[in-house]
Scaffold this motif. Structure first.
Motif, mmCIF file in Angstrom:
data_model
loop_
_atom_site.group_PDB
_atom_site.id
_atom_site.type_symbol
_atom_site.label_atom_id
_atom_site.label_comp_id
_atom_site.label_asym_id
_atom_site.label_seq_id
_atom_site.Cartn_x
_atom_site.Cartn_y
_atom_site.Cartn_z
ATOM 1 N N GLY A 26 73.850 -43.178 -45.840
ATOM 2 C CA GLY A 26 72.424 -42.937 -45.668
ATOM 3 C C GLY A 26 71.766 -42.385 -46.918
ATOM 4 O O GLY A 26 70.653 -42.786 -47.268
ATOM 5 N N GLN A 27 72.451 -41.490 -47.610
ATOM 6 C CA GLN A 27 71.908 -40.933 -48.851
ATOM 7 C C GLN A 27 71.771 -42.026 -49.913
ATOM 8 O O GLN A 27 70.770 -42.075 -50.639
ATOM 9 C CB GLN A 27 72.822 -39.828 -49.363
ATOM 10 N N GLU A 28 72.753 -42.921 -50.001
ATOM 11 C CA GLU A 28 72.683 -44.014 -50.966
ATOM 12 C C GLU A 28 71.508 -44.941 -50.650
ATOM 13 O O GLU A 28 70.790 -45.394 -51.549
ATOM 14 C CB GLU A 28 73.991 -44.800 -50.956
ATOM 15 N N GLN A 29 71.278 -45.219 -49.376
ATOM 16 C CA GLN A 29 70.136 -46.044 -48.974
ATOM 17 C C GLN A 29 68.817 -45.365 -49.342
ATOM 18 O O GLN A 29 67.882 -46.022 -49.818
ATOM 19 C CB GLN A 29 70.183 -46.299 -47.464
ATOM 20 N N LEU A 30 68.750 -44.050 -49.146
ATOM 21 C CA LEU A 30 67.525 -43.316 -49.482
ATOM 22 C C LEU A 30 67.240 -43.376 -50.978
ATOM 23 O O LEU A 30 66.098 -43.580 -51.398
ATOM 24 C CB LEU A 30 67.651 -41.866 -49.023
ATOM 25 N N PHE A 31 68.257 -43.214 -51.802
ATOM 26 C CA PHE A 31 68.061 -43.277 -53.252
ATOM 27 C C PHE A 31 67.600 -44.657 -53.692
ATOM 28 O O PHE A 31 66.828 -44.794 -54.644
ATOM 29 C CB PHE A 31 69.349 -42.891 -53.980
ATOM 30 N N ARG A 32 68.052 -45.695 -52.998
ATOM 31 C CA ARG A 32 67.569 -47.043 -53.324
ATOM 32 C C ARG A 32 66.093 -47.198 -52.971
ATOM 33 O O ARG A 32 65.329 -47.829 -53.700
ATOM 34 C CB ARG A 32 68.387 -48.088 -52.569
ATOM 35 N N LEU A 33 65.700 -46.611 -51.845
ATOM 36 C CA LEU A 33 64.305 -46.734 -51.417
ATOM 37 C C LEU A 33 63.372 -45.940 -52.320
ATOM 38 O O LEU A 33 62.247 -46.371 -52.592
ATOM 39 C CB LEU A 33 64.161 -46.245 -49.969
ATOM 40 N N THR A 34 63.819 -44.780 -52.774
ATOM 41 C CA THR A 34 62.947 -43.885 -53.550
ATOM 42 C C THR A 34 63.161 -44.002 -55.052
ATOM 43 O O THR A 34 62.553 -43.242 -55.801
ATOM 44 C CB THR A 34 63.190 -42.430 -53.129
ATOM 45 N N ASP A 35 64.037 -44.913 -55.474
ATOM 46 C CA ASP A 35 64.335 -45.082 -56.902
ATOM 47 C C ASP A 35 64.882 -43.783 -57.489
ATOM 48 O O ASP A 35 64.456 -43.318 -58.543
ATOM 49 C CB ASP A 35 63.097 -45.559 -57.661
ATOM 50 N N ASN A 36 65.831 -43.178 -56.753
ATOM 51 C CA ASN A 36 66.551 -41.974 -57.197
ATOM 52 C C ASN A 36 65.635 -40.784 -57.450
ATOM 53 O O ASN A 36 65.803 -40.045 -58.420
ATOM 54 C CB ASN A 36 67.374 -42.273 -58.458
ATOM 55 N N ILE A 37 64.668 -40.577 -56.561
ATOM 56 C CA ILE A 37 63.823 -39.377 -56.624
ATOM 57 C C ILE A 37 64.520 -38.285 -55.805
ATOM 58 O O ILE A 37 64.554 -38.331 -54.576
ATOM 59 C CB ILE A 37 62.414 -39.652 -56.073
ATOM 60 N N TYR A 38 65.094 -37.301 -56.494
ATOM 61 C CA TYR A 38 65.942 -36.326 -55.818
ATOM 62 C C TYR A 38 65.149 -35.234 -55.099
ATOM 63 O O TYR A 38 65.741 -34.416 -54.392
ATOM 64 C CB TYR A 38 66.906 -35.700 -56.834
ATOM 65 N N SER A 39 63.841 -35.193 -55.287
ATOM 66 C CA SER A 39 63.050 -34.204 -54.559
ATOM 67 C C SER A 39 62.956 -34.545 -53.075
ATOM 68 O O SER A 39 62.678 -33.676 -52.252
ATOM 69 C CB SER A 39 61.643 -34.109 -55.162
ATOM 70 N N GLU A 40 63.184 -35.810 -52.738
ATOM 71 C CA GLU A 40 63.212 -36.231 -51.337
ATOM 72 C C GLU A 40 64.673 -36.389 -50.930
ATOM 73 O O GLU A 40 65.350 -37.325 -51.349
ATOM 74 C CB GLU A 40 62.464 -37.553 -51.156
ATOM 75 N N PHE A 41 65.173 -35.450 -50.115
ATOM 76 C CA PHE A 41 66.596 -35.475 -49.811
ATOM 77 C C PHE A 41 66.861 -35.992 -48.402
ATOM 78 O O PHE A 41 65.994 -36.007 -47.536
ATOM 79 C CB PHE A 41 67.224 -34.090 -50.015
ATOM 80 N N PHE A 42 68.083 -36.418 -48.203
ATOM 81 C CA PHE A 42 68.516 -37.031 -46.945
ATOM 82 C C PHE A 42 68.704 -35.977 -45.862
ATOM 83 O O PHE A 42 69.186 -34.876 -46.120
ATOM 84 C CB PHE A 42 69.826 -37.781 -47.198
ATOM 85 N N ILE A 43 68.330 -36.342 -44.618
ATOM 86 C CA ILE A 43 68.542 -35.453 -43.480
ATOM 87 C C ILE A 43 69.442 -36.106 -42.429
ATOM 88 O O ILE A 43 70.437 -35.533 -42.008
ATOM 89 C CB ILE A 43 67.200 -35.027 -42.845
ATOM 90 N N ALA A 44 69.102 -37.321 -41.994
ATOM 91 C CA ALA A 44 69.900 -37.970 -40.954
ATOM 92 C C ALA A 44 69.693 -39.472 -41.007
ATOM 93 O O ALA A 44 68.707 -39.965 -41.567
ATOM 94 C CB ALA A 44 69.528 -37.435 -39.566
ATOM 95 N N VAL A 45 70.631 -40.192 -40.410
ATOM 96 C CA VAL A 45 70.528 -41.638 -40.289
ATOM 97 C C VAL A 45 71.125 -42.039 -38.945
ATOM 98 O O VAL A 45 72.124 -41.474 -38.500
ATOM 99 C CB VAL A 45 71.254 -42.362 -41.456
ATOM 100 N N GLU A 46 70.474 -42.965 -38.295
ATOM 101 C CA GLU A 46 70.943 -43.496 -37.016
ATOM 102 C C GLU A 46 70.919 -45.016 -37.103
ATOM 103 O O GLU A 46 69.870 -45.611 -37.351
ATOM 104 C CB GLU A 46 70.073 -43.016 -35.851
ATOM 105 N N THR A 47 72.078 -45.627 -36.902
ATOM 106 C CA THR A 47 72.184 -47.082 -36.960
ATOM 107 C C THR A 47 72.142 -47.645 -35.553
ATOM 108 O O THR A 47 72.937 -47.258 -34.691
ATOM 109 C CB THR A 47 73.485 -47.503 -37.656
ATOM 110 N N ILE A 48 71.188 -48.554 -35.326
ATOM 111 C CA ILE A 48 71.024 -49.208 -34.038
ATOM 112 C C ILE A 48 71.302 -50.698 -34.250
ATOM 113 O O ILE A 48 71.409 -51.166 -35.381
ATOM 114 C CB ILE A 48 69.620 -48.924 -33.475
ATOM 115 N N ASP A 49 71.429 -51.442 -33.158
ATOM 116 C CA ASP A 49 71.849 -52.840 -33.256
ATOM 117 C C ASP A 49 70.970 -53.653 -34.193
ATOM 118 O O ASP A 49 71.455 -54.355 -35.070
ATOM 119 C CB ASP A 49 71.838 -53.491 -31.867
ATOM 120 N N SER A 50 69.656 -53.568 -34.035
ATOM 121 C CA SER A 50 68.745 -54.445 -34.776
ATOM 122 C C SER A 50 68.026 -53.749 -35.921
ATOM 123 O O SER A 50 67.258 -54.392 -36.634
ATOM 124 C CB SER A 50 67.708 -55.040 -33.819
#
Length: 265
Positions: free
Chosen positions: A127-151
């Motif tokens: 989840g943290q790796e996905q967040l860094f891809r979305l934010t272009d490695n902006i570390y001020s926005e940090f990961f909290i949780a991720v939930e994977t659902i079917d779709s």
């Protein structure tokens, strides 16, 4: 001046380069040079008589043989040194490749929701790796949780909640719903015709009393969830992240705290 000797020398070097046996090629080159130097006078003289004929061919071949007696062993020694050095370089590069540490897992989350170092979790690392891809490695926005659902996937950060399409590689194109906590009034579980949804109610500024008071708006995007327990979990995580976000807004930056302490002392 000995074309035959030179062609044999080039063949030995070419074979060593293509087969990777540089040390063997170096030894062969050294032996070829020494033997060529020892037999240079005889072979060059005979070759001179055959090609040029007569006394002139004899003396021409003899002169080439005398020169070859010195130059051929020297050339063989140089080939040996060159191929030995190449062998050392190959061994060093192979050793460095073996000693280089290969990553066996993705980088861990170094900051949990409470600001502490959490236990390693492969799911959180993804989840943290996905967040860094979305934010272009902006570390001020940090990961909290991720939930994977079917779709789809729900990615909750310290500033935004993202709803992502499934896929191996995540980028901005994978976002089908993005809600910032500045725009979020609350998140709750909603049911409609037996189906369970996560409802994200956005803010609306109410000015009926003359004062801008944030309240719920008519914009209530809903996302279907397969079970009520999972919907409750996602809504709790989103509301918790939203409360953390507003707590951060009320905190003084570290630099201002340090300046204040210096003034007090």
């Amino acid at each position: 001046m000995d074309n035959r000797h030179q062609s044999e020398r080039e063949y030995i070097r070419y074979h060593g380069a293509t087969s990777g046996e540089h040390l063997v090629a170096g030894i062969h080159g050294l032996a070829h040079g020494i033997i060529g130097g020892m037999t240079s006078i005889i072979t060059s003289t005979v070759e001179g008589v055959k090609t040029e004929g007569g006394v002139s061919g004899f003396f021409s071949g003899l002169g080439k043989g005398l020169v070859g007696t010195v130059t051929k062993p020297v050339a063989g020694a140089l080939d040996f040194a060159s191929e030995t050095a190449q062998t050392v370089r190959d061994m060093a590069s192979l050793s460095n490749h073996r000693l280089s540490v290969q990553r066996v897992r993705k980088p861990r989350c170094c900051k949990g929701p409470q600001g502490l170092l959490p236990r390693y979790s492969a799911t959180q690392a993804d989840g943290q790796e996905q967040l860094f891809r979305l934010t272009d490695n902006i570390y001020s926005e940090f990961f909290i949780a991720v939930e994977t659902i079917d779709s789809y996937c729900v990615l909750i950060s310290s500033k935004v909640v993202y709803f992502l399409k499934p896929g191996d590689y995540v980028d901005r194109e994978a976002i089908f719903l993005e809600v910032k906590y500045d725009d979020l009034y609350h998140c709750l579980v909603s049911k409609d015709h037996g189906k369970v949804y996560v409802q994200l109610t956005k803010k609306a500024e109410s000015t009926s009393s003359g004062v801008a008071i944030p309240g719920p708006s008519h914009q209530k995007p809903m996302v279907h969830v397969k079970s009520e327990s999972l919907a409750i979990k996602i809504s709790q995580e989103i509301n918790y992240a939203k409360s953390l976000y507003y707590e951060q807004q009320l905190m003084l930056p570290a630099s201002e705290n340090e300046d204040y302490l210096l003034l007090e002392s």
